[in-house]
Design a protein around this motif. Structure first.
Motif, short mmCIF file in Angstrom:
data_model
loop_
_atom_site.label_atom_id
_atom_site.label_comp_id
_atom_site.label_asym_id
_atom_site.label_seq_id
_atom_site.Cartn_x
_atom_site.Cartn_y
_atom_site.Cartn_z
N LEU A 1 0.84 -1.20 0.00
CA LEU A 1 0.00 0.00 0.00
C LEU A 1 0.87 1.25 0.00
N GLU A 2 1.92 1.19 0.83
CA GLU A 2 2.83 2.31 0.92
C GLU A 2 3.51 2.58 -0.42
N ALA A 3 3.83 1.50 -1.12
CA ALA A 3 4.49 1.62 -2.43
C ALA A 3 3.52 1.98 -3.54
N ALA B 1 -3.28 -16.57 7.04
CA ALA B 1 -2.36 -15.57 6.49
C ALA B 1 -3.09 -14.73 5.44
N MET B 2 -3.91 -15.40 4.63
CA MET B 2 -4.69 -14.71 3.59
C MET B 2 -5.62 -13.69 4.24
N LYS B 3 -6.25 -14.13 5.32
CA LYS B 3 -7.18 -13.24 6.03
C LYS B 3 -6.45 -11.99 6.51
N ALA C 1 -5.63 -6.19 5.88
CA ALA C 1 -4.75 -5.03 5.77
C ALA C 1 -5.06 -4.22 4.51
N LEU C 2 -5.49 -4.92 3.48
CA LEU C 2 -5.74 -4.24 2.20
C LEU C 2 -7.14 -3.65 2.10
N GLU C 3 -8.04 -4.16 2.92
CA GLU C 3 -9.45 -3.83 2.77
C GLU C 3 -9.77 -2.32 2.82
N PRO C 4 -9.22 -1.57 3.80
CA PRO C 4 -9.56 -0.14 3.85
C PRO C 4 -9.25 0.58 2.53
N GLU C 5 -8.11 0.23 1.94
CA GLU C 5 -7.73 0.88 0.69
C GLU C 5 -8.64 0.45 -0.46
#
Lengths: 486, 221
Positions: free
Chosen positions: B29-31, B70-72, B77-81
């Motif tokens: 996300l940062e990248a 791990a997938m969860k 982590a990606l969901e908000p974006e």
């Protein structure tokens, strides 16, 4: 001398027990029945009521364990003590609560009905290898609400042997005790000479559910033997290590026995189980796995170190038909259970992770049990000297057949299997139709059913039981019970 | 450069390492990597690989379950974006799962949940001892396609029927399929109570769920 298999070293047994006591303090035992929590708290255990968690200190548990009877008998309906829950006495009964039967003609699994259960009861009644009956099948045509007591009803009608059973609800535990009492002449007489033992299950890991704990209390107060069936699943509901699962088993049994003895000190209870490893490819619970049998042998040894009566689920297979896998798993685990000196070994006749019963397999398993029991009789010293006297007049000829001693000791030295086990010549085998074990078991099954004799109960006793069960069936929405011919 | 990150993402799932997976997701996300690309070109490839190995009998349940965990972690982590960008990942369907009221057996139901998630379903696992109405409420709230209800005891199994009947009473039967499972549950029982699907094991549950939804087009989260 009875041959013995001890899987744990002398150092491991106290370590297992010590860790079990530690688990009972941290994380503690989850006890979902308020009354059972109260009993434990009154005895000095500390309670987190909101989380339903009880911490049971070792000295409280040990005090309760002291009052557990180290032996008791189960009686047949004629009052004979035919099952001894004591020491290294070994008994076998068919597995319990299968839902399917293997249809011998189609080789398909289909839901069990009344006729199937009757057949299983008759086989277990006739075969002397089975020391007790079980409520082996759940009959699919019967309302679920009375499925447990209906099985007991059939066993009572068709066999006098002691019964390994269990209820599906707290209400039915009491109904089933009353049904047994009908045949014993009242609850008090039933408690004096119990004809059945009731399975009671903790929920892994470390939980006594509402129903499980209630069963412990009800059975203790009625004085009817309880049998703890703790079933850690190694790698899923218990640690992956076999020893870790044995520790959990011990903690579940000790906490259960503590609740039970606090309700009624001295009430009979069995250190039992049906653990398994988890198959990590299929998510199944293989009863025929060698590791499952190892957990069984280990926990039995732990229970025996206290002197408790023991039980295990062994002699079953996970295969779907009665094939080589069925034989190797059933035979191997039955033998391990016997050598571990387990008082009651349940599981014969079962396939498919205890879901299915094959009546033909029950017939074949009797031979494995016959062999296991012969093994337990051990190498007996019948003569002294052991051999040299028997050479008189032999003169290097193979004429021991002519010796009176041969005829005299044959039956004590050799277990004589039925025709299910093929020991004939290849010509005899061909003449008899070149059959396999399963086909021979089908033939033998018919013979056994033909030789079956129903129990000679007074008619009014049978009528009273039928009336009681009919009334319960009507309440459950079944107007008429299946017709039964004894 | 992104290829190396995607490979590491896949690897973190294959290793079942939730911490690494989450960190890689946050780094991505940062990248400025599109979260959907992170999932579809990175993490999901690891999940597919574990599933493949599992089917071939070369990976076992712990690998599969931990890959799911791990997938969860990565997806969380990606969901908000993803939400911010207004595009979700394609899912096969939504399943509300639970062990029926009065029954506290967890393991089979949880395995079904893992298998369904790994296969691409969105799973809402309500845990054990779940009242019938709670299952239905959740299914309504999430517009779920399927309710999966488990029972290990013959005594609690009877309540599986209540799920079907309650859905009928509430006129939701056409919209929500019911699948049942658990040791004492048989195909006959499933038919008797009018359930839509039944499977004896967790693998089979995925097949059943896919079949039930095969007529329904895939939806966006």
């Amino acid at each position: 001398m009875q041959p013995q298999f001890r899987i744990l070293s002398d150092e491991l047994v106290p370590q297992i027990i010590d860790e079990a006591f530690q688990l009972m303090m941290d994380p503690g035992i989850k006890v979902q029945l308020k009354e059972a929590r109260a009993l434990l708290a009154d005895a000095g255990a500390s309670l987190d009521a909101a989380r339903e968690v009880v911490q049971i200190p070792e000295q409280i548990a040990r005090k309760a364990l002291d009052t557990v009877p180290r032996k008791f008998n189960l009686y047949d309906q004629d009052g004979n003590p035919s099952v001894r829950y004591a020491g290294d006495a070994v008994h076998f009964d068919p597995g319990s609560s299968g839902v399917n039967v293997l249809d011998a003609d189609t080789l398909k699994h289909r839901p069990a009905t009344t006729d199937d259960l009757i057949k299983v009861i008759q086989i277990a009644d006739v075969l002397s290898q089975y020391d007790a009956q079980s409520t082996a099948l759940v009959c699919s045509e019967i309302p679920k609400e009375i499925g447990d007591l209906y099985r007991l009803y059939l066993v009572l009608l068709f066999s006098k042997k002691p019964i390994v059973t269990g209820a599906f609800s707290a209400q039915n535990t009491n109904v089933m005790i009353d049904m047994l009492a009908t045949f014993s002449g009242g609850r008090q007489k039933l408690a004096q000479k119990p004809t059945a033992v009731f399975d009671v299950c903790p929920t892994p890991p470390l939980i006594w559910s509402d129903f499980g704990a209630q069963s412990l209390l009800d059975l203790a107060r009625a004085g009817i033997p309880a049998q703890i069936v703790s079933m850690p699943l190694a790698g899923a509901t218990a640690p992956i290590t076999l020893l870790g699962s044995v520790v959990q088993h011990a903690a579940e049994c000790i906490s259960g026995m503590t609740i039970h003895q606090l309700a009624q000190p001295g009430a009979p209870i069995v250190w039992g189980g049906a653990p398994a490893i988890m198959d990590m490819r299929h998510g199944t619970t293989p009863m025929g796995a060698i590791e499952t049998a190892m957990i069984d042998a280990a926990y039995a040894q732990v229970g025996k170190s206290f002197g408790f009566p023991t039980h295990a689920y062994m002699g079953a297979s996970d295969t779907k038909i009665v094939d080589y896998q069925a034989g190797l798993e059933s035979g191997t685990t039955a033998m391990i259970g016997a050598l571990a000196g387990i008082n009651m070994i349940s599981g014969a006749g079962m396939l498919d992770f205890l879901a299915c019963v094959s009546p033909e397999k029950l017939v074949i398993d009797a031979e494995a049990i016959g062999m296991a029991k012969r093994m337990l009789e051990g190498m007996q010293v019948h003569t002294d000297p052991l051999a040299s006297d028997m050479y008189a007049g032999i003169n290097f000829k193979g004429e021991f057949l002519k010796q009176p001693l041969t005829r005299q000791l044959l039956k004590e030295e050799q277990y004589m299997p039925s025709a299910v086990i093929d020991r004939g010549s290849i010509r005899t085998w061909e003449q008899n139709g070149a059959t396999d074990t399963f086909a021979r078991a089908q033939v033998r099954l018919e013979q056994l059913i033909d030789s079956y004799q129903p129990p000679d109960y007074p008619q009014e006793q049978v009528t009273e039981l039928q009336k009681r069960v009919s009334a319960l069936a009507r309440e459950a929405g079944m107007n008429q019970l299946p017709e039964i011919h004894r | 450069m992104n290829q190396a990150i995607f490979s590491a993402m896949a690897q973190s799932i294959m290793d079942g390492d939730a911490d690494v997976a989450e960190k890689l997701a946050l780094d991505a996300l940062e990248a400025g990597i599109d979260p959907l690309d992170a999932i579809n070109q990175g993490f999901i490839l690891g999940l597919d690989k574990v599933g493949e190995l599992f089917s071939a009998g070369e990976a076992y349940l712990p690998e599969l379950v931990m890959a799911g965990e791990a997938m969860k972690a990565a997806v969380n982590a990606l969901e908000p974006e993803m939400a911010r960008r207004g595009k979700g990942r394609e899912i096969l369907g939504k399943v509300v799962l639970g062990t029926i009221e009065g029954d506290i057996h967890d393991i089979g139901k949880s395995l079904v949940g893992t298998m369904l998630s790994v296969a691409g379903f969105k799973v809402f696992d309500l845990g054990v001892d779940v009242p019938v109405l709670t299952l239905i409420e959740k299914a309504r709230e999430e517009s779920a396609d399927i309710i999966g209800v488990s029972a290990l005891l013959t005594t609690t199994m009877v309540k599986q029927r209540d799920v079907v009947e309650a859905l009928e009473d509430m006129n939701l039967r056409a919209a929500i399929k019911v699948i049942v499972g658990g040791a004492p549950v048989t195909r006959d029982w499933a038919d008797e109570i009018g359930a839509d699907g039944y499977s004896q094991d967790a693998m089979g549950a995925v097949t059943v769920a896919k079949q039930l939804l095969s007529a329904t087009p895939a939806q966006k989260e």
